[in-house]
Design a protein around this motif. Structure first.
Motif, PDB file in Angstrom:
ATOM      1  N   GLU A  45       0.830  -1.211   0.000  1.00  0.00           N
ATOM      2  CA  GLU A  45       0.000   0.000   0.000  1.00  0.00           C
ATOM      3  C   GLU A  45       0.862   1.257   0.000  1.00  0.00           C
ATOM      4  O   GLU A  45       0.581   2.205  -0.742  1.00  0.00           O
ATOM      5  CB  GLU A  45      -0.946   0.012   1.202  1.00  0.00           C
ATOM      6  CG  GLU A  45      -2.094  -0.952   1.087  1.00  0.00           C
ATOM      7  CD  GLU A  45      -2.947  -1.021   2.342  1.00  0.00           C
ATOM      8  OE1 GLU A  45      -2.625  -0.341   3.357  1.00  0.00           O
ATOM      9  OE2 GLU A  45      -3.941  -1.766   2.325  1.00  0.00           O
ATOM     10  N   TRP A  97      -6.453  11.807   0.475  1.00  0.00           N
ATOM     11  CA  TRP A  97      -6.529  10.363   0.727  1.00  0.00           C
ATOM     12  C   TRP A  97      -6.793  10.101   2.202  1.00  0.00           C
ATOM     13  O   TRP A  97      -7.588   9.250   2.552  1.00  0.00           O
ATOM     14  CB  TRP A  97      -5.232   9.682   0.302  1.00  0.00           C
ATOM     15  CG  TRP A  97      -5.241   9.196  -1.112  1.00  0.00           C
ATOM     16  CD1 TRP A  97      -6.292   9.190  -1.985  1.00  0.00           C
ATOM     17  CD2 TRP A  97      -4.146   8.627  -1.813  1.00  0.00           C
ATOM     18  NE1 TRP A  97      -5.899   8.663  -3.174  1.00  0.00           N
ATOM     19  CE2 TRP A  97      -4.598   8.303  -3.108  1.00  0.00           C
ATOM     20  CE3 TRP A  97      -2.829   8.371  -1.469  1.00  0.00           C
ATOM     21  CZ2 TRP A  97      -3.780   7.716  -4.060  1.00  0.00           C
ATOM     22  CZ3 TRP A  97      -2.018   7.788  -2.424  1.00  0.00           C
ATOM     23  CH2 TRP A  97      -2.483   7.461  -3.698  1.00  0.00           C
ATOM     24  N   GLY A 118     -10.434   9.670   1.676  1.00  0.00           N
ATOM     25  CA  GLY A 118     -10.292   8.331   1.105  1.00  0.00           C
ATOM     26  C   GLY A 118     -10.102   8.311  -0.399  1.00  0.00           C
ATOM     27  O   GLY A 118      -9.997   7.244  -0.994  1.00  0.00           O
ATOM     28  N   ALA A 119     -10.054   9.484  -1.046  1.00  0.00           N
ATOM     29  CA  ALA A 119      -9.850   9.561  -2.496  1.00  0.00           C
ATOM     30  C   ALA A 119      -9.233  10.913  -2.837  1.00  0.00           C
ATOM     31  O   ALA A 119      -9.449  11.893  -2.132  1.00  0.00           O
ATOM     32  CB  ALA A 119     -11.175   9.390  -3.236  1.00  0.00           C
ATOM     33  N   PRO A 145      -9.099   6.152  -5.393  1.00  0.00           N
ATOM     34  CA  PRO A 145      -9.153   5.839  -3.963  1.00  0.00           C
ATOM     35  C   PRO A 145      -7.752   5.680  -3.378  1.00  0.00           C
ATOM     36  O   PRO A 145      -6.810   5.325  -4.083  1.00  0.00           O
ATOM     37  CB  PRO A 145      -9.920   4.509  -3.912  1.00  0.00           C
ATOM     38  CG  PRO A 145      -9.800   3.921  -5.269  1.00  0.00           C
ATOM     39  CD  PRO A 145      -9.585   5.055  -6.229  1.00  0.00           C
ATOM     40  N   HIS A 155      -5.456   1.963   0.639  1.00  0.00           N
ATOM     41  CA  HIS A 155      -6.040   1.117   1.678  1.00  0.00           C
ATOM     42  C   HIS A 155      -7.568   1.022   1.612  1.00  0.00           C
ATOM     43  O   HIS A 155      -8.163   0.251   2.344  1.00  0.00           O
ATOM     44  CB  HIS A 155      -5.632   1.646   3.067  1.00  0.00           C
ATOM     45  CG  HIS A 155      -6.248   2.968   3.387  1.00  0.00           C
ATOM     46  ND1 HIS A 155      -5.684   4.153   2.955  1.00  0.00           N
ATOM     47  CD2 HIS A 155      -7.373   3.303   4.056  1.00  0.00           C
ATOM     48  CE1 HIS A 155      -6.446   5.157   3.366  1.00  0.00           C
ATOM     49  NE2 HIS A 155      -7.474   4.666   4.035  1.00  0.00           N
ATOM     50  N   VAL A 156      -8.199   1.752   0.694  1.00  0.00           N
ATOM     51  CA  VAL A 156      -9.671   1.752   0.603  1.00  0.00           C
ATOM     52  C   VAL A 156     -10.106   0.592  -0.295  1.00  0.00           C
ATOM     53  O   VAL A 156     -10.183   0.719  -1.514  1.00  0.00           O
ATOM     54  CB  VAL A 156     -10.205   3.111   0.094  1.00  0.00           C
ATOM     55  CG1 VAL A 156     -11.725   3.092  -0.012  1.00  0.00           C
ATOM     56  CG2 VAL A 156      -9.745   4.236   1.005  1.00  0.00           C
ATOM     57  N   THR A 157     -10.367  -0.538   0.347  1.00  0.00           N
ATOM     58  CA  THR A 157     -10.692  -1.759  -0.388  1.00  0.00           C
ATOM     59  C   THR A 157     -12.098  -2.287  -0.085  1.00  0.00           C
ATOM     60  O   THR A 157     -12.407  -3.429  -0.399  1.00  0.00           O
ATOM     61  CB  THR A 157      -9.665  -2.868  -0.079  1.00  0.00           C
ATOM     62  OG1 THR A 157      -9.647  -3.102   1.335  1.00  0.00           O
ATOM     63  CG2 THR A 157      -8.271  -2.467  -0.564  1.00  0.00           C
ATOM     64  N   GLU A 158     -12.907  -1.455   0.496  1.00  0.00           N
ATOM     65  CA  GLU A 158     -14.303  -1.783   0.786  1.00  0.00           C
ATOM     66  C   GLU A 158     -15.141  -0.565   0.429  1.00  0.00           C
ATOM     67  O   GLU A 158     -14.632   0.558   0.433  1.00  0.00           O
ATOM     68  CB  GLU A 158     -14.497  -2.104   2.280  1.00  0.00           C
ATOM     69  CG  GLU A 158     -13.807  -3.364   2.749  1.00  0.00           C
ATOM     70  CD  GLU A 158     -14.473  -4.631   2.247  1.00  0.00           C
ATOM     71  OE1 GLU A 158     -15.714  -4.626   2.074  1.00  0.00           O
ATOM     72  OE2 GLU A 158     -13.760  -5.614   2.010  1.00  0.00           O
ATOM     73  N   VAL A 208     -17.224   2.681   0.659  1.00  0.00           N
ATOM     74  CA  VAL A 208     -17.054   3.766   1.604  1.00  0.00           C
ATOM     75  C   VAL A 208     -18.416   4.310   2.007  1.00  0.00           C
ATOM     76  O   VAL A 208     -19.297   4.478   1.159  1.00  0.00           O
ATOM     77  CB  VAL A 208     -16.214   4.895   0.962  1.00  0.00           C
ATOM     78  CG1 VAL A 208     -16.003   6.044   1.927  1.00  0.00           C
ATOM     79  CG2 VAL A 208     -14.889   4.360   0.466  1.00  0.00           C
ATOM     80  N   TRP A 262     -13.620   2.808  -4.477  1.00  0.00           N
ATOM     81  CA  TRP A 262     -12.883   1.842  -3.657  1.00  0.00           C
ATOM     82  C   TRP A 262     -12.296   0.773  -4.562  1.00  0.00           C
ATOM     83  O   TRP A 262     -12.827   0.471  -5.621  1.00  0.00           O
ATOM     84  CB  TRP A 262     -13.761   1.252  -2.551  1.00  0.00           C
ATOM     85  CG  TRP A 262     -15.023   0.583  -3.030  1.00  0.00           C
ATOM     86  CD1 TRP A 262     -16.214   1.181  -3.348  1.00  0.00           C
ATOM     87  CD2 TRP A 262     -15.224  -0.815  -3.255  1.00  0.00           C
ATOM     88  NE1 TRP A 262     -17.131   0.253  -3.745  1.00  0.00           N
ATOM     89  CE2 TRP A 262     -16.555  -0.983  -3.688  1.00  0.00           C
ATOM     90  CE3 TRP A 262     -14.417  -1.938  -3.116  1.00  0.00           C
ATOM     91  CZ2 TRP A 262     -17.089  -2.239  -4.011  1.00  0.00           C
ATOM     92  CZ3 TRP A 262     -14.948  -3.180  -3.432  1.00  0.00           C
ATOM     93  CH2 TRP A 262     -16.271  -3.314  -3.859  1.00  0.00           C
ATOM     94  N   TRP A 263     -11.163   0.239  -4.124  1.00  0.00           N
ATOM     95  CA  TRP A 263     -10.437  -0.762  -4.916  1.00  0.00           C
ATOM     96  C   TRP A 263     -11.138  -2.113  -4.851  1.00  0.00           C
ATOM     97  O   TRP A 263     -11.288  -2.689  -3.779  1.00  0.00           O
ATOM     98  CB  TRP A 263      -8.999  -0.914  -4.428  1.00  0.00           C
ATOM     99  CG  TRP A 263      -8.167   0.291  -4.658  1.00  0.00           C
ATOM    100  CD1 TRP A 263      -7.806   1.230  -3.738  1.00  0.00           C
ATOM    101  CD2 TRP A 263      -7.593   0.711  -5.904  1.00  0.00           C
ATOM    102  NE1 TRP A 263      -7.055   2.209  -4.336  1.00  0.00           N
ATOM    103  CE2 TRP A 263      -6.910   1.914  -5.662  1.00  0.00           C
ATOM    104  CE3 TRP A 263      -7.601   0.188  -7.186  1.00  0.00           C
ATOM    105  CZ2 TRP A 263      -6.228   2.601  -6.660  1.00  0.00           C
ATOM    106  CZ3 TRP A 263      -6.930   0.874  -8.182  1.00  0.00           C
ATOM    107  CH2 TRP A 263      -6.244   2.053  -7.919  1.00  0.00           C
TER     108      TRP A 263
END
Length: 187
Positions: A21, A44, A48-49, A136, A139-142, A144, A150-151
């Motif tokens: 990350e 970020w 978160g983006a 994103p 670390h944003v993998t869920e 939001v 999100w990834w």
């Protein structure tokens, strides 16, 4: 859960996910101008983006969510994550509920040369090299709270991108599946 690997040579523990990350984040931030990097880093952290520009390091292609959902036969970005990641060889792909007039979209990061191809990849929208792209944080993998990208398939490391031919094949398959479904409905 944090991935861990035992490092035999040093006897320490390496936190692979966090290291990926960090490395991916530094690499992605290189897409912001030097003056805008601190702002992107703050965005970020706080939102978160951040807005970045594809160009020298990578290109970005957008695909309507319905197209990729049809390609994998699932209708939810969370459920599609595994199959899409595998189909795109675990290249970076993120989802945004705001894309394509709120239908939702997926954005694949591909090699920079894709934006310079004389013929664009079929079935996708290739962003111009100077376009602004809301990316994103690594670390944003869920999904939001309140939306935001999100990834679905996080960046595996600096420069590890989606193979353009795989992206085009998935898009073509999805468009074909949608056309076939429409044909059945019209019959």
């Amino acid at each position: 859960m944090l991935e861990r690997a035992h490092c035999e040579s040093t006897g320490g523990v390496v936190h692979l996910r966090r290291e990926r990350e960090l490395a991916s984040g530094h690499w992605l931030l290189s897409a912001a101008s030097a003056a805008n990097r601190p702002q992107a880093k703050t965005e970020w952290k706080e939102r978160g983006a951040a807005w970045l520009r594809p160009g020298v390091l990578f290109s970005a292609v957008e695909i309507p969510a319905g197209v990729l959902h049809a390609a994998v036969g699932l209708d939810d970005p969370r459920r599609c994550a595994g199959p899409l990641a595998e189909a795109l060889e675990f290249g970076p792909l993120f989802y945004s509920s705001d894309g394509f007039q709120s239908e939702g979209s997926y954005t694949a990061l591909v090699p920079a040369r894709v934006a310079r191809l004389p013929e664009p990849l079929p079935g996708v929208v290739t962003l111009h090299q100077r376009a602004l792209l809301l990316v994103p944080a690594p670390h944003v993998t869920e999904p939001v709270q309140g939306g935001g990208p999100w990834w679905v398939s996080p960046l595996g490391g600096p420069g590890l991108l989606c193979p353009p031919e795989r992206v085009a094949a998935m898009a073509a398959f999805g468009w074909g599946a949608l056309a076939a479904a429409k044909g059945r409905q019209d019959a």
